[in-house]
Design a protein around this motif. Sequence first.
Motif, PDB file in Angstrom:
ATOM      1  N   ALA A  21       0.818  -1.213   0.000  1.00 46.03           N
ATOM      2  CA  ALA A  21       0.000   0.000   0.000  1.00 46.03           C
ATOM      3  C   ALA A  21       0.850   1.261   0.000  1.00 46.03           C
ATOM      4  N   GLN A  22       2.150   1.116   0.345  1.00 42.66           N
ATOM      5  CA  GLN A  22       3.043   2.273   0.356  1.00 42.66           C
ATOM      6  C   GLN A  22       3.678   2.546  -1.009  1.00 42.66           C
ATOM      7  N   ALA A  23       3.390   1.693  -1.997  1.00 41.15           N
ATOM      8  CA  ALA A  23       4.027   1.836  -3.310  1.00 41.15           C
ATOM      9  C   ALA A  23       3.630   3.147  -3.962  1.00 41.15           C
ATOM     10  N   ILE A  24       4.636   3.860  -4.458  1.00 46.23           N
ATOM     11  CA  ILE A  24       4.351   5.081  -5.216  1.00 46.23           C
ATOM     12  C   ILE A  24       4.520   4.844  -6.711  1.00 46.23           C
ATOM     13  N   ALA A  25       5.086   3.667  -7.058  1.00 46.26           N
ATOM     14  CA  ALA A  25       5.276   3.349  -8.480  1.00 46.26           C
ATOM     15  C   ALA A  25       5.497   1.854  -8.626  1.00 46.26           C
ATOM     16  N   GLU A  26       5.121   1.329  -9.792  1.00 48.94           N
ATOM     17  CA  GLU A  26       5.429  -0.047 -10.179  1.00 48.94           C
ATOM     18  C   GLU A  26       6.205   0.009 -11.488  1.00 48.94           C
ATOM     19  N   VAL A  27       7.248  -0.813 -11.599  1.00 51.68           N
ATOM     20  CA  VAL A  27       8.081  -0.820 -12.791  1.00 51.68           C
ATOM     21  C   VAL A  27       8.247  -2.256 -13.281  1.00 51.68           C
ATOM     22  N   ARG A  28       8.789  -2.375 -14.478  1.00 48.06           N
ATOM     23  CA  ARG A  28       9.087  -3.703 -15.021  1.00 48.06           C
ATOM     24  C   ARG A  28      10.527  -4.119 -14.779  1.00 48.06           C
ATOM     25  N   SER A  86      14.590  -3.669 -13.187  1.00 53.32           N
ATOM     26  CA  SER A  86      15.374  -3.235 -12.031  1.00 53.32           C
ATOM     27  C   SER A  86      16.186  -1.987 -12.338  1.00 53.32           C
ATOM     28  N   SER A  87      16.635  -1.822 -13.586  1.00 51.86           N
ATOM     29  CA  SER A  87      17.402  -0.618 -13.937  1.00 51.86           C
ATOM     30  C   SER A  87      16.540   0.637 -13.786  1.00 51.86           C
ATOM     31  N   VAL A  88      15.271   0.530 -14.148  1.00 46.84           N
ATOM     32  CA  VAL A  88      14.367   1.672 -13.996  1.00 46.84           C
ATOM     33  C   VAL A  88      14.111   1.933 -12.512  1.00 46.84           C
ATOM     34  N   ALA A  89      13.968   0.868 -11.736  1.00 46.55           N
ATOM     35  CA  ALA A  89      13.786   1.031 -10.297  1.00 46.55           C
ATOM     36  C   ALA A  89      14.970   1.772  -9.687  1.00 46.55           C
ATOM     37  N   CYS A  90      16.194   1.433 -10.126  1.00 47.20           N
ATOM     38  CA  CYS A  90      17.391   2.103  -9.629  1.00 47.20           C
ATOM     39  C   CYS A  90      17.381   3.587  -9.989  1.00 47.20           C
ATOM     40  N   LEU A  91      16.997   3.914 -11.198  1.00 43.51           N
ATOM     41  CA  LEU A  91      16.985   5.316 -11.630  1.00 43.51           C
ATOM     42  C   LEU A  91      15.973   6.128 -10.828  1.00 43.51           C
ATOM     43  N   MET A  92      14.841   5.502 -10.539  1.00 41.92           N
ATOM     44  CA  MET A  92      13.831   6.216  -9.769  1.00 41.92           C
ATOM     45  C   MET A  92      14.281   6.403  -8.321  1.00 41.92           C
ATOM     46  N   ALA A  93      14.936   5.380  -7.771  1.00 42.62           N
ATOM     47  CA  ALA A  93      15.462   5.517  -6.408  1.00 42.62           C
ATOM     48  C   ALA A  93      16.581   6.547  -6.359  1.00 42.62           C
ATOM     49  N   GLU A  94      17.352   6.610  -7.428  1.00 40.63           N
ATOM     50  CA  GLU A  94      18.499   7.518  -7.478  1.00 40.63           C
ATOM     51  C   GLU A  94      18.066   8.983  -7.370  1.00 40.63           C
ATOM     52  N   VAL A  95      16.924   9.304  -7.937  1.00 43.50           N
ATOM     53  CA  VAL A  95      16.452  10.695  -7.876  1.00 43.50           C
ATOM     54  C   VAL A  95      15.623  10.964  -6.622  1.00 43.50           C
ATOM     55  N   GLY A  96      15.522   9.939  -5.737  1.00 40.26           N
ATOM     56  CA  GLY A  96      14.869  10.148  -4.460  1.00 40.26           C
ATOM     57  C   GLY A  96      13.377   9.928  -4.437  1.00 40.26           C
ATOM     58  N   MET A  97      12.819   9.224  -5.443  1.00 38.06           N
ATOM     59  CA  MET A  97      11.374   8.991  -5.453  1.00 38.06           C
ATOM     60  C   MET A  97      10.949   8.024  -4.364  1.00 38.06           C
ATOM     61  N   GLY A  98      11.835   7.106  -4.006  1.00 34.56           N
ATOM     62  CA  GLY A  98      11.494   6.128  -2.984  1.00 34.56           C
ATOM     63  C   GLY A  98      12.577   5.076  -2.877  1.00 34.56           C
ATOM     64  N   VAL A  99      12.337   4.105  -2.007  1.00 38.48           N
ATOM     65  CA  VAL A  99      13.253   2.967  -1.839  1.00 38.48           C
ATOM     66  C   VAL A  99      12.814   1.871  -2.800  1.00 38.48           C
ATOM     67  N   ALA A 100      13.778   1.290  -3.521  1.00 36.72           N
ATOM     68  CA  ALA A 100      13.449   0.270  -4.518  1.00 36.72           C
ATOM     69  C   ALA A 100      13.996  -1.085  -4.091  1.00 36.72           C
ATOM     70  N   PHE A 101      13.254  -2.132  -4.431  1.00 35.75           N
ATOM     71  CA  PHE A 101      13.743  -3.498  -4.305  1.00 35.75           C
ATOM     72  C   PHE A 101      14.406  -3.871  -5.630  1.00 35.75           C
ATOM     73  N   VAL A 102      15.658  -4.277  -5.591  1.00 36.31           N
ATOM     74  CA  VAL A 102      16.322  -4.718  -6.820  1.00 36.31           C
ATOM     75  C   VAL A 102      17.138  -5.963  -6.518  1.00 36.31           C
ATOM     76  N   ASP A 103      17.519  -6.659  -7.559  1.00 33.01           N
ATOM     77  CA  ASP A 103      18.390  -7.809  -7.391  1.00 33.01           C
ATOM     78  C   ASP A 103      19.807  -7.337  -7.088  1.00 33.01           C
ATOM     79  N   SER A 104      20.543  -8.115  -6.319  1.00 32.05           N
ATOM     80  CA  SER A 104      21.896  -7.712  -5.926  1.00 32.05           C
ATOM     81  C   SER A 104      22.856  -7.678  -7.106  1.00 32.05           C
TER      82      SER A 104
END
Length: 309
Positions: free
Chosen positions: A216-223, A225-243
């Motif tokens: 319920a805390q999600a502010i975005a859904e992506v397909r 992991s690279s996009v998740a990293c870019l969004m986290a990088e600009v401070g949109m939120g914390v992302a789950f990515v593979d190591s």
Amino acid sequence: MFTLRQLEIFREVVRARTTVGAAKALNVSQPLVSNMIRQMETKIGFPLFERFGNRLVPTPDADEIYQDSDSIFSIYQAFTHRIEARQRSESGHLRVVGTPPMANALIPRALKEFVSKRPAVRVHLDTRRITGVLESVQTRTADIGLGLNPPEREGLAYEVLAMAQMVCVFPPGHPLENKLALTSQDLAGVPLILYEQNSSLDLAISRDILTAELRAQAIAEVRYSSVACLMAEVGMGVAFVDSLTASVGDRYRLSARPLFPSQPVPICLITRKGEPAKRIQANFLAELRRSPTLTALQEFGGEMPDRDR
């Protein structure tokens, strides 16, 4: 009319002008050479050489046969060289398909090492979602597939090359940077970047970690992991990515923390079941298994110790 071996001996006799010289050049016995020439002359019904003492001089017919056979042996030699190159895995085609994390973090480095030793090898690399990777391997569009946490599919074989795990990423200086590992409680109230539900990376996170409350805390859904990293990088939120994505080079200006309990995600090789790998594929896979990128994942491996967080 003539076998390739007969033509080879005939051509060497033309060059050497003696059966002894031809036998030495071909590393065979002199009687074998003499018998082969007699068989050829019997078959065509006219002599190929005139004998002057110990010397054999090609007849005009033999000269024409020699010239006409040049193209045959040029093709044969080129074919032989290609076969020898294949034996050394120095030529041929390699078709690889991977999901974006594989293409971004793993495959290019392994290909660089592989191709640097085999410059005649031609590589085709495609990037697709995991369903596309499975389809490409199954339909023979690709020889090798690589993906994270792939679903089972009939007719395909899977090998776990290494075990990555899901981590959280966020900009340096984020309050979560003080933690050594993160629980679902640590993430309460934090804006999250998640994956499309039931995608392979979404399924890699257990429901004990990714609870309904966290969803319920999600502010975005992506397909990807690279996009998740870019969004986290600009401070949109914390992302789950593979190591794998989180740990490769310095591509993203992010800090990463593993989850507790750890959330393993297999890095899988996908091939067609029951089909032995071609030599060139086997050599690439040997290079891939030695990849420092896979070795580097060990720092994320294993359970985090129980401690005050």
